[in-house]
Scaffold this active site. Structure first.
Site, PDB file in Angstrom:
ATOM      1  CB  SER A 249       2.142  -6.396  -1.008  1.00 12.41           C
ATOM      2  OG  SER A 249       1.861  -6.159   0.359  1.00 12.41           O
ATOM      3  CE  LYS A 250      -0.778   0.356  -4.568  1.00  8.89           C
ATOM      4  NZ  LYS A 250      -1.569  -0.429  -5.513  1.00  8.89           N
ATOM      5  NE  ARG A 251       0.268  -7.052   3.400  1.00  4.40           N
ATOM      6  CZ  ARG A 251       1.276  -7.741   3.889  1.00  4.40           C
ATOM      7  NH1 ARG A 251       1.688  -7.540   5.112  1.00  4.40           N
ATOM      8  NH2 ARG A 251       1.903  -8.647   3.153  1.00  4.40           N
ATOM      9  N   GLY A 253       4.502  -0.178   1.954  1.00  8.87           N
ATOM     10  CA  GLY A 253       4.828   1.164   1.454  1.00  8.87           C
ATOM     11  C   GLY A 253       4.828   1.140  -0.056  1.00  8.87           C
TER      12      GLY A 253
END
Ligand code: GLU
Length: 476
Positions: A249-251, A253
Site C-alpha cells: 500500500s501507499k505506506r 512508498g
C-alpha cells in the site's frame, strides 16, 4: 511447453479505471501480455468502466500511459464496457428466453430480510429463491410498481471446479453460490456478468488475474456454461506484499507505476523486476524483455505472495542503466536536468553520463549528479568555503590556475598529470588540493574524480571560476 488447448491463445488485461495503474495491476498485465507473446497469441485490453461513480477519464488515461510506458502493447482494444451495453442487454434477453435467468421482484429490503433470517439460522446469507422458476412451482403474484432485477439461475447442486494455472485445482460447492443478480432494476448489467460476456465474445482463452477474483470465478464459469461458451483457463496470481509482509500500500512508498517513471526508473528494469515478483526462471534475476517472453511459462508462477523489495528494484535499475549507451542515457536524462534548473546546451552530456553512470541507480540520480556540469553558477556554501579555502589553499589554487591555463590540451589525463605534479612539488596529499579545487570550482566537497570533472567542465569554465575565486578573495 505447448498451449494446453487448441484455440489460438488470447489473453486480456481488464482494469477498472478507478485510479492509477498500481504495481499489482501492472504485473498482472505483464503476465497476460507475456503469455500472449510467448504463444504468438493476442493480448486484449479491456477497460471495465461500468462503475460509473468511480470510473474517470483521467484514470483511463493513467492506465493507457502506464501500459505505454511499460511497452505492453495491446493487439486489440482498448474496448470499453460502457460501449457494450447493447450487447449485454441482448445476452440477458437470450438468457431470460432460455430460462437460464429469471426476473426477481424481491425488493432490496426483502432480500436483506432473507439474509438476516439465514444468519439467524446459522446458514450462509443468501437470496432464498422466491422468484426462481421451478417445474410445478407457483410464483408469487407480481407486485405493482416494482422494477425487477434479473438473476442467474445458478446450479443448486454439484461442484464447480477448475485447474488453476497458478494455484492448481480449486473447487466450490454450487450450494454455496447465490442466484447472482446479472441486471439491476434499472437494467444495467452487473460486474461478473459483463466480464463473462466479454471473455466469451473476445474469445479469451486464458484469464490471468489477481487472486482477489478467485471467488468470482465459479460464478463466471457457471454463467459461461449456461451460455454454452467454451471456458477459458484461469490463473490467479497471488498479491504483492510490502517489505513488512502486509498488503502493498501507499505506506510502502509509491504504488503507482507512473510514479516510478517520475522517480527515474527505466521501463525495461520495471518489467524485469515485476516479472520476477511471483515468477521465476531458475536463478535468473536479470533478463531482457525478449528473454522473459521466451522463457515465460505460467507453471513457474509462484503460488505464494511475492514481496516488494525496493532495494532489489534499485539494483535491477542500476544494472539496466549500465546496459544503455551514454547517448541514450543523455537523451533520457537531459529533460530531467532541465527540470532541476540545469542547462545541457554547452556540455558533452554523453561523456558526463559515462562518468556518472557507475554510481547511479536511477535516471533521477544521474540528473542530480550531472547538475554539477550543467549549472550556470555553482551553489554557494559560505561555511564550506571559509572552512576549506584558507589562505594557503587559495595560494595553491592560484598557482594551479596559472599552470592549468598553460596546458596544451585540456583532457582528463593532462589534468591528472598536472595535479600529480603539483602534489609532488608542494609535498601534499591529494585531498589537500582536490577538496579546495572542488569547493572553489563546483561549490561541493564531493564530486567524481577531480581530473575527469575538470576536463568535462571545460577549460573556460574552470579557469573563469578559479579567477573569480581569486578576485573575490582579493576583495576580502
Ligand atoms: N476489472 C477487474 C479489476 O480491475 C479485473 C477483472 C478480471 O480480470 O476479470 O480488478
Amino acid at each position: 511447453m505447448t498451449a494446453p488447448q487448441t484455440r489460438p491463445v488470447r489473453t486480456r488485461f481488464a482494469p477498472s479505471p478507478t485510479g492509477f495503474l498500481h504495481l499489482g495491476g501492472a504485473r498482472t498485465a505483464l503476465f497476460s501480455w507475456a503469455y500472449a507473446r510467448h504463444f504468438n497469441g493476442c493480448f486484449v485490453l479491456r477497460i471495465e468502466d461500468t462503475d460509473v461513480a468511480r470510473s474517470t477519464p483521467e484514470a483511463v488515461q493513467a492506465i493507457l500511459d502506464a501500459m505505454q510506458w511499460l511497452e505492453l502493447q495491446a493487439d486489440e482494444g482498448p474496448f470499453y464496457q460502457m460501449q457494450r451495453m447493447g450487447r449485454y442487454r441482448e445476452v440477458i434477453g437470450q438468457m431470460l428466453d432460455q430460462g437460464t435467468a429469471y426476473h426477481c421482484w424481491s425488493t432490496p429490503a426483502e432480500v436483506e430480510a432473507m439474509r438476516t433470517r439465514a444468519r439467524a439460522l446459522g446458514t450462509k446469507p443468501r437470496y432464498d429463491g422466491t422468484w426462481r422458476p421451478e417445474p410445478g412451482k407457483t410464483l408469487p403474484p407480481i407486485p405493482a410498481g416494482v422494477q425487477p432485477v434479473v438473476r442467474f439461475r445458478s446450479p443448486l447442486e454439484g461442484v464447480t471446479a477448475w485447474d488453476d494455472l497458478v494455484k492448481g485445482p480449486i473447487r466450490f460447492d454450487n450450494a454455496e453460490l447465490d442466484d447472482l443478480v446479472i441486471a439491476r432494476a434499472d437494467g444495467t448489467p452487473t460486474y461478473n456478468f459483463c466480464v463473462v460476456v466479454d471473455d466469451w465474445d473476445m474469445e479469451i482463452t486464458h484469464v490471468i488475474r489477481g487472486d482477489d477474483h478467485v471467488n468470482n470465478t465459479p460464478r463466471q464459469i457457471n454463467i459461461l456454461r449456461a451460455l454454452g461458451a467454451e471456458l477459458p483457463i484461469y490463473g490467479h496470481v497471488p498479491m504483492i506484499l510490502g517489505p513488512d509482509g502486509e498488503k502493498l500500500s501507499k505506506r510502502h512508498g509509491a504504488v503507482s507505476v507512473m510514479e516510478y517513471e517520475r522517480m527515474g526508473y527505466l521501463p525495461e528494469a520495471m518489467v524485469n523486476y515485476l516479472a520476477r515478483l511471483g515468477w521465476s526462471h531458475g536463478d535468473d534475476e536479470l533478463f531482457t524483455r525478449e528473454q522473459f517472453v521466451a522463457w515465460f511459462d505460467p507453471r513457474n508462477l509462484s503460488r505464494s505472495p511475492a514481496q516488494w523489495d525496493p532495494r532489489k528494484l534499485n539494483w535491477v535499475n542500476a544494472h539496466t542503466l549500465r546496459t544503455l549507451r551514454p547517448e541514450d542515457l543523455a537523451r533520457q536524462v537531459a529533460p530531467r536536468i532541465e527540470r532541476l534548473g540545469g542547462t545541457c546546451g554547452q556540455v558533452d552530456l554523453p561523456a558526463i553520463m559515462a562518468l556518472l553512470c557507475d554510481r547511479a541507480e536511477t535516471l533521477e540520480d544521474l540528473a542530480q549528479a550531472a547538475l554539477l556540469f550543467c549549472e550556470i553558477e555553482p551553489p554557494v556554501d559560505s561555511a564550506l568555503r571559509s572552512e576549506v579555502l584558507d589562505a594557503q589553499a587559495l595560494e595553491r589554487l592560484e598557482a594551479f590556475r596559472e599552470q592549468a591555463s598553460a596546458l596544451p590540451e585540456w583532457t582528463s589525463a593532462a589534468l591528472d598529470a598536472l595535479i600529480k605534479a603539483c602534489l609532488k612539488q608542494w609535498g601534499i596529499k591529494m585531498p589537500q588540493l582536490a577538496i579546495p579545487l572542488r569547493v572553489a570550482i563546483t561549490g561541493r566537497r564531493q564530486t567524481p574524480a577531480i581530473g575527469a570533472v575538470l576536463a568535462l567542465l571545460g577549460r573556460d569554465t574552470v579557469l573563469q571560476r578559479l579567477s573569480a575565486q581569486r578576485d573575490q578573495n582579493g576583495r576580502r
